[in-house]
Write an enzyme that holds these catalytic residues in place. Structure first.
Site, PDB file in Angstrom:
ATOM      1  N   HIS A  78       7.321 -30.542 -34.751  1.00 53.97           N
ATOM      2  CA  HIS A  78       6.236 -31.770 -36.322  1.00 53.97           C
ATOM      3  C   HIS A  78       4.850 -31.221 -35.566  1.00 53.97           C
ATOM      4  O   HIS A  78       4.575 -32.897 -34.767  1.00 53.97           O
ATOM      5  CB  HIS A  78       6.612 -32.724 -36.243  1.00 53.97           C
ATOM      6  CG  HIS A  78       5.746 -33.128 -37.526  1.00 53.97           C
ATOM      7  ND1 HIS A  78       5.567 -32.024 -38.766  1.00 53.97           N
ATOM      8  CD2 HIS A  78       6.703 -34.001 -38.742  1.00 53.97           C
ATOM      9  CE1 HIS A  78       4.116 -32.845 -39.358  1.00 53.97           C
ATOM     10  NE2 HIS A  78       5.328 -34.039 -39.644  1.00 53.97           N
ATOM     11  N   ARG A 137      -3.469 -38.439 -39.381  1.00 54.72           N
ATOM     12  CA  ARG A 137      -2.895 -37.272 -40.041  1.00 54.72           C
ATOM     13  C   ARG A 137      -4.505 -36.131 -39.909  1.00 54.72           C
ATOM     14  O   ARG A 137      -4.268 -34.817 -39.701  1.00 54.72           O
ATOM     15  CB  ARG A 137      -1.337 -37.067 -40.759  1.00 54.72           C
ATOM     16  CG  ARG A 137      -0.549 -37.659 -40.232  1.00 54.72           C
ATOM     17  CD  ARG A 137       0.104 -36.899 -39.580  1.00 54.72           C
ATOM     18  NE  ARG A 137       0.467 -35.338 -39.631  1.00 54.72           N
ATOM     19  CZ  ARG A 137       1.418 -35.086 -40.615  1.00 54.72           C
ATOM     20  NH1 ARG A 137       2.307 -35.682 -41.241  1.00 54.72           N
ATOM     21  NH2 ARG A 137       1.493 -33.942 -40.936  1.00 54.72           N
TER      22      ARG A 137
HETATM   23  N1   CP Z   1       5.251 -37.353 -41.334  1.00 48.48           N
HETATM   24  C1   CP Z   1       4.730 -36.569 -42.788  1.00 48.48           C
HETATM   25  O1   CP Z   1       4.891 -35.495 -41.887  1.00 48.48           O
HETATM   26  O2   CP Z   1       4.735 -37.204 -43.651  1.00 48.48           O
HETATM   27  P1   CP Z   1       4.974 -35.835 -45.234  1.00 48.48           P
HETATM   28  O3   CP Z   1       6.494 -36.096 -45.390  1.00 48.48           O
HETATM   29  O4   CP Z   1       5.009 -36.588 -45.770  1.00 48.48           O
HETATM   30  O5   CP Z   1       4.614 -35.153 -45.516  1.00 48.48           O
HETATM   31  N1  NVA Z   2      12.311 -35.463 -39.446  1.00 44.53           N
HETATM   32  C1  NVA Z   2      12.125 -35.603 -40.623  1.00 44.53           C
HETATM   33  C2  NVA Z   2      10.519 -35.681 -40.464  1.00 44.53           C
HETATM   34  C3  NVA Z   2       9.847 -36.005 -41.840  1.00 44.53           C
HETATM   35  C4  NVA Z   2       7.904 -35.551 -41.568  1.00 44.53           C
HETATM   36  C5  NVA Z   2      12.119 -34.268 -41.441  1.00 44.53           C
HETATM   37  O1  NVA Z   2      12.237 -33.250 -40.871  1.00 44.53           O
HETATM   38  O2  NVA Z   2      12.529 -34.389 -42.549  1.00 44.53           O
END
Ligand code: CP
Ligand code: NVA
Length: 309
Positions: A129, A292
């Site tokens: 991510h 973000r």
């Molecule tokens: N932290 C994050 O990516 O949040 P969302 O899943 O809401 O996009």
């Molecule tokens: N680790 C989490 C992050 C969400 C933003 C997922 O993948 O669901």
């Protein structure tokens, strides 16, 4: 920088440039200064998983830069009915100027980049991510005034967020300690990549099963959900396995007295973090969420300005 798929692929200098640009864009945005540098450009946003922050921040960010974003739920496009990544990449490259994709299999993002001819941004996969970790370190810098030499402790699942934080900290010279239960540790391949990256600025990468060891003297304490998207069926089992990895007042007290608490959100109060910590005075989770927007505007500006087709 051609794509933004993994922080392992970008240099420490590029990482630091992205944070500087994001901070500049944030400041100017607050002053009402507009930059329509993506006028006439379109970002296709493919989602095969849910999202609040990623979807809204990319859409608003694209609008603020003068372009437009298209929300493409995998349920509604032919990709969800079995059209290949190869055909999707080729077709989309004829219409849009960049693609942001959130999906399960990281390989799908790599394939999109290989077969298409436009910049690809990873909006989260099961593995990584990177947009989150970029915004996270921007937030740490805002609150601490610097990055190099700080210590970040990540407590919990060795997941996509933990993986990108490993790379981000290594690129920024931040020491990172990750504490996860046995069997839920970070991928050894990602750890090896982060260790390699950390040599450049000389930061430490520590993996442990002991949350107290990780949190001791940390400047930043970070956690994420115990059950990521796609792991809903494992939730009850994970709640038992992760119970000693909750960031509560007691665990948080092992960090520095002026440490900050971070979480990528969505958060599950009473599970990975208690209310008193996430809603307490040292929590910066909403600054983190806001960043973000600014961080991704910097990514899009770096990737999409000029003739990207
Ligand atoms: N932290 C994050 O990516 O949040 P969302 O899943 O809401 O996009
Ligand atoms: N680790 C989490 C992050 C969400 C933003 C997922 O993948 O669901």
């Amino acid at each position: 920088m051609k794509h933004f798929i993994s922080l392992h692929d970008i240099s420490s200098e590029e990482f630091s440039q992205l944070i500087s640009l994001a901070s500049k864009l944030k400041k100017e945005n607050k002053q009402g200064i507009e930059h329509h540098i993506l006028k006439g450009k379109t970002l296709g946003m493919i989602f095969t998983k849910s999202s609040t922050r990623t979807r809204v921040s990319f859409e608003v960010g694209m609008y603020q830069l003068g372009g437009q974003a298209l929300f493409l739920s995998a349920n509604d496009i032919q990709l969800g009915r079995g059209e290949t990544i190869y055909d999707t990449a080729n077709v989309m490259s004829r219409f849009v100027d960049g693609i942001m994709i959130r999906t399960f299999d990281h390989q799908d993002v790599l394939d999109l980049a290989e077969y298409g001819s436009i910049p690809i941004i990873n909006g989260l996969t099961d593995l990584l991510h990177p947009c989150q970790a970029l915004a996270d370190l921007m937030t740490v810098k805002e609150h601490k005034g610097r990055l190099r030499g700080l210590k970040l402790a990540y407590v919990g699942d060795g997941n996509n967020v933990a993986h990108s934080l490993l790379y981000a900290c290594a690129k920024a010279g931040v020491d990172i300690s990750v504490a996860s239960p046995e069997g839920y540790e970070c991928s050894s391949e990602i750890v090896a990549g982060a260790v390699e990256d950390s040599k450049r600025l000389g930061s430490k990468v520590v993996l442990t099963n002991d949350p107290i060891e990780a949190v001791t003297d940390a400047d930043v304490v970070y956690t994420d959900t115990w059950a990521s998207m796609g792991q809903e069926a494992e939730k009850a089992e994970r709640v038992k396995i992760f119970k000693d990895y909750q960031v509560n007042k007691e665990l948080f007290s092992y960090s520095k007295p002026d440490s900050i608490f971070m979480h990528c959100l969505p958060a599950y109060r009473g599970f990975e973090v208690t209310e008193d910590v996430i809603d307490g005075a040292r929590s910066v989770v909403f600054d983190e969420a806001e960043n973000r927007l600014h961080a991704q505007k910097a990514v899009m500006a770096m990737l999409m300005v000029g003739d990207s087709k």
